[in-house]
Scaffold this active site. Structure first.
Site, PDB file in Angstrom:
ATOM      1  N   ALA A 119       0.790  -1.241   0.000  1.00 27.89           N
ATOM      2  CA  ALA A 119       0.000   0.000   0.000  1.00 27.89           C
ATOM      3  C   ALA A 119       0.822   1.292   0.000  1.00 27.89           C
ATOM      4  O   ALA A 119       0.660   2.130  -0.895  1.00 27.89           O
ATOM      5  CB  ALA A 119      -0.983  -0.041   1.165  1.00 27.89           C
ATOM      6  N   GLN A 135       3.958 -13.374  -1.909  1.00 28.92           N
ATOM      7  CA  GLN A 135       4.733 -12.241  -1.381  1.00 28.92           C
ATOM      8  C   GLN A 135       5.534 -12.640  -0.139  1.00 28.92           C
ATOM      9  O   GLN A 135       6.584 -12.071   0.132  1.00 28.92           O
ATOM     10  CB  GLN A 135       3.803 -11.072  -1.011  1.00 28.92           C
ATOM     11  CG  GLN A 135       3.184 -10.344  -2.190  1.00 28.92           C
ATOM     12  CD  GLN A 135       1.814 -10.889  -2.529  1.00 28.92           C
ATOM     13  OE1 GLN A 135       1.533 -12.071  -2.316  1.00 28.92           O
ATOM     14  NE2 GLN A 135       0.959 -10.059  -3.077  1.00 28.92           N
ATOM     15  N   ASP A 179      -4.132  -2.470   4.037  1.00 25.84           N
ATOM     16  CA  ASP A 179      -4.359  -1.702   2.809  1.00 25.84           C
ATOM     17  C   ASP A 179      -5.404  -0.621   3.006  1.00 25.84           C
ATOM     18  O   ASP A 179      -5.377   0.404   2.329  1.00 25.84           O
ATOM     19  CB  ASP A 179      -4.770  -2.628   1.662  1.00 25.84           C
ATOM     20  CG  ASP A 179      -3.545  -3.354   1.136  1.00 25.84           C
ATOM     21  OD1 ASP A 179      -3.150  -4.354   1.759  1.00 25.84           O
ATOM     22  OD2 ASP A 179      -2.956  -2.878   0.155  1.00 25.84           O
ATOM     23  N   LYS A 217      -3.877  -8.394   2.817  1.00 24.79           N
ATOM     24  CA  LYS A 217      -3.710  -9.499   1.871  1.00 24.79           C
ATOM     25  C   LYS A 217      -4.602 -10.695   2.210  1.00 24.79           C
ATOM     26  O   LYS A 217      -4.759 -11.052   3.375  1.00 24.79           O
ATOM     27  CB  LYS A 217      -2.238  -9.897   1.862  1.00 24.79           C
ATOM     28  CG  LYS A 217      -1.832 -11.027   0.942  1.00 24.79           C
ATOM     29  CD  LYS A 217      -2.305 -10.873  -0.480  1.00 24.79           C
ATOM     30  CE  LYS A 217      -1.907  -9.550  -1.128  1.00 24.79           C
ATOM     31  NZ  LYS A 217      -2.674  -9.275  -2.375  1.00 24.79           N
TER      32      LYS A 217
HETATM   33  O1  MRU Z   1      -1.140  -7.195  -3.371  1.00 18.29           O
HETATM   34  P1  MRU Z   1      -0.065  -6.539  -2.571  1.00 18.29           P
HETATM   35  O2  MRU Z   1       1.237  -7.267  -2.593  1.00 18.29           O
HETATM   36  O3  MRU Z   1       0.081  -5.074  -2.929  1.00 18.29           O
HETATM   37  O4  MRU Z   1      -0.608  -6.595  -1.085  1.00 18.29           O
HETATM   38  C1  MRU Z   1       0.168  -6.051  -0.055  1.00 18.29           C
HETATM   39  C2  MRU Z   1      -0.415  -6.231   1.288  1.00 18.29           C
HETATM   40  O5  MRU Z   1      -1.473  -6.768   1.461  1.00 18.29           O
HETATM   41  C3  MRU Z   1       0.343  -5.607   2.409  1.00 18.29           C
HETATM   42  O6  MRU Z   1       0.201  -6.357   3.578  1.00 18.29           O
HETATM   43  C4  MRU Z   1      -0.224  -4.192   2.640  1.00 18.29           C
HETATM   44  O7  MRU Z   1      -0.228  -3.471   1.439  1.00 18.29           O
HETATM   45  C5  MRU Z   1       0.536  -3.463   3.645  1.00 18.29           C
HETATM   46  S1  MRU Z   1       2.137  -3.059   3.041  1.00 18.29           S
HETATM   47  C6  MRU Z   1       2.956  -2.179   4.202  1.00 18.29           C
END
Ligand code: MRU
Length: 357
Positions: free
Chosen positions: A49, A199, A240, A251
């Site tokens: 995010a 991830q 997010d 996520k």
């Molecule tokens: O789909 P992504 O990889 O962008 O999802 C990321 C996440 O869900 C993270 O946990 C969230 O963005 C927090 S990042 C500090």
């Protein structure tokens, strides 16, 4: 300690580390066109995010910088299209919209103050760099608040990647873990792979390993087993979007971890900047959940791993506030009732909290 650099503003353009290629290859791309930045966000060259917010701010600045407009009015009309293109990339992370709102406000200020296109362009570039700098400071502050809640030693768990790659600073959840580790806490991180995009396996494991923080990679379906063991002292994830009542989108898979945490008396924490709050929506029901391509489920790096059947891919889920023990922000720690604590944190500083889709 090693801190990954997912994005950087340079005189040559915006340089992004291609997160799709990690951990196998460390390849960067240089972007000079905002449309290419939008594509990079959508295709997850950059993700997480806060990092998406930084990329959007830099994309907006690139658009203004390379515009051929000859007047502030013409530039303004073009700028609206630039922001719209960047806004259409990923719907869940509110940081994206927060960053674009901020760039729009700066554009209005600059064009009210001067008609000099050179000054307007420079002002927008400075603002984008400032957004990035502030994210770094935010992570440090969040890390200090959250580190207090980490156990003195033993296992902690996270989800997805909420590290430097996801923020452009030291990370939100991983920033907390890193700060606690640097303070001398003897932590060992359990890293769920985080299917389908991996991830956890590809990015969090890579970051922690490079930073010298001990970890064990687990598959997503091992989470319950490890939480039941009694050896996990805390869970910390990123976010997010956080609704006014504290319901938190993160996520896909985060919700089931939070429920299992409750069942096993493990505190579940969220680390997220105030720019992640969306106080314009009452609860998690209103959070738009991104649906990504089914091919990311049926295929792995181009290789089919399932028959040609229908597959679902909601990229995020919502953890109800009742499962969240505390939310670490750069301005302090929010506790239930979140309706009050989030509002109080939001109004205690200068950051905008009204971003919306
Ligand atoms: O789909 P992504 O990889 O962008 O999802 C990321 C996440 O869900 C993270 O946990 C969230 O963005 C927090 S990042 C500090």
């Amino acid at each position: 300690m090693y801190v990954a650099q997912p994005i950087e503003w340079t005189d040559r353009g915006v340089i992004m580390l291609d997160q799709r290629r990690l951990p196998g290859e460390e390849i960067s791309h240089t972007y000079t066109d905002y449309r290419e930045v939008a594509k990079a966000i959508r295709e997850m060259v950059i993700r997480g995010a806060p990092a998406i917010g930084v990329a959007a701010a830099m994309g907006a600045a690139l658009g203004v910088m390379h515009s051929s407009a000859k007047s502030a009015e013409a530039l303004g009309a073009e700028f609206t299209g630039i922001c719209a293109a960047l806004a259409k990339t990923r719907p869940t992370a509110v940081d994206l919209f927060w960053a674009l709102e901020r760039m729009k406000r700066r554009f209005v200020e600059l064009t009210a103050a001067t008609c000099d296109l050179g000054k307007i362009r420079q002002g927008m570039v400075d603002e984008a760099k400032q957004v990035h700098l502030e994210k770094k400071a935010t992570d440090e502050a969040m890390g200090r608040f959250g580190a207090e809640f980490m156990p003195r030693e033993g296992q902690v768990m996270t989800q997805c990647n909420a590290g430097a790659l996801a923020t452009g600073g030291i990370g939100s959840a991983l920033g907390v873990i890193r700060t606690a580790f640097e303070q001398g806490k003897k932590l060992h991180v359990l890293v769920p792979e985080t299917r389908p995009y991996l991830q956890g396996a590809r990015l969090t494991a890579w970051e922690l390993h490079k930073g010298g923080i001990p970890l064990t990679l687990i598959t997503d379906n091992m989470v319950g087993h490890f939480l039941k063991s009694g050896k996990v002292g805390a869970i910390v994830t990123g976010a997010d979007r956080i609704a006014a009542n504290g319901d938190t989108a993160n996520k896909i898979g985060t919700y089931q971890i939070a429920v299992l945490a409750k069942e096993n008396n493990v505190p579940f924490y969220v680390a997220a900047p105030v720019s992640t709050f969306d106080l314009s929506i009452p609860d998690g029901e209103h959070i738009p959940i991104e649906e990504r391509s089914a091919a990311e489920v049926t295929h792995f790096q181009g290789v089919r791993i399932a028959p040609d059947v229908h597959a679902a891919h909601p990229a995020f889920d919502v953890t109800p506030a009742r499962y969240i023990a505390a939310i670490f922000t750069e301005r302090g720690v929010a506790r239930a009732p979140y309706k009050d604590s989030l509002r109080s944190l939001a109004s205690s500083g200068h950051a905008a909290v009204t971003a919306r889709t």
